[in-house]
Motif scaffolding. Sequence first.
Motif, mmCIF file in Angstrom:
data_model
loop_
_atom_site.group_PDB
_atom_site.id
_atom_site.type_symbol
_atom_site.label_atom_id
_atom_site.label_comp_id
_atom_site.label_asym_id
_atom_site.label_seq_id
_atom_site.Cartn_x
_atom_site.Cartn_y
_atom_site.Cartn_z
ATOM 1 N N THR A 10 0.858 -1.185 0.000
ATOM 2 C CA THR A 10 0.000 0.000 0.000
ATOM 3 C C THR A 10 0.892 1.232 0.000
ATOM 4 O O THR A 10 1.581 1.506 0.998
ATOM 5 C CB THR A 10 -0.920 0.036 1.231
ATOM 6 N N TRP A 219 -6.534 -4.779 -6.992
ATOM 7 C CA TRP A 219 -5.634 -4.228 -5.969
ATOM 8 C C TRP A 219 -6.175 -2.931 -5.390
ATOM 9 O O TRP A 219 -6.233 -2.754 -4.166
ATOM 10 C CB TRP A 219 -4.255 -4.000 -6.586
ATOM 11 N N ARG A 223 -7.683 -1.894 -1.461
ATOM 12 C CA ARG A 223 -7.113 -0.842 -0.626
ATOM 13 C C ARG A 223 -8.131 0.256 -0.307
ATOM 14 O O ARG A 223 -8.019 0.926 0.719
ATOM 15 C CB ARG A 223 -5.914 -0.197 -1.331
#
Length: 225
Positions: A10, A219, A223
């Motif tokens: 991240t 992805w 997040r």
Amino acid sequence: MTANTLLAWTPAAIVFDCDGTLMDSERHWEKAREVVLAHHGAAPDRDFARRTKGLHYSECGRMMAEFAGAPALAEQMTEQLLDNFRRLVADDPVTMPGAAELVRKASAFAPLAVASNCPRDVVEAGLSRAGLLRYFKHVLVPEGEVRPKPAPDVYLEAARLCGAAPGDALAVEDSHCGFLSASRAGLRVLGVGPRKPVDEPPAVDLWVSTLADPDLIKWVDSRSS
């Protein structure tokens, strides 16, 4: 860093290139170069387009003048290049596939910035027309002591303004010039484009053909949720 590792990470900030990465405007640069060179009796070949991709417009103008056999006209051709490019962008401010969705979702978990070699008014106007400017906390362009890509300055300054160490930030780029700038600044690099360069190996951690890549969207969803 492997692709799997990058997509398990991240970033503390994400810094996007603009032309050819967020905005479908690299074709406008190509067309603007063609128009200006034709006015001066020259026609660019494919190699010229490759060598000038991502460069600062002043450097591009200098190369165009040399290509046309009129190096003394570099300043004039640079102004003509910008005039034609601004007109083309104003007429057709289209985002690259997946760019708008990625920006909106990424803004939920990381500060975003733009690092571009274009004039500020061109970058901000294009992103504003596309409805994306509001998602970016900072827009970095070569101004004052900030040098253009491939120098690392715009990426270093973008990471600093976003409050992130360079190694904790992600750059999203489409050109060799941009890859060099971001990697020299110490950012991790996501390269995007239909074909990964083979003659000039880019310093990228992961390559995707489009920002709409399913693994990339998965992805960013993981997040931002």
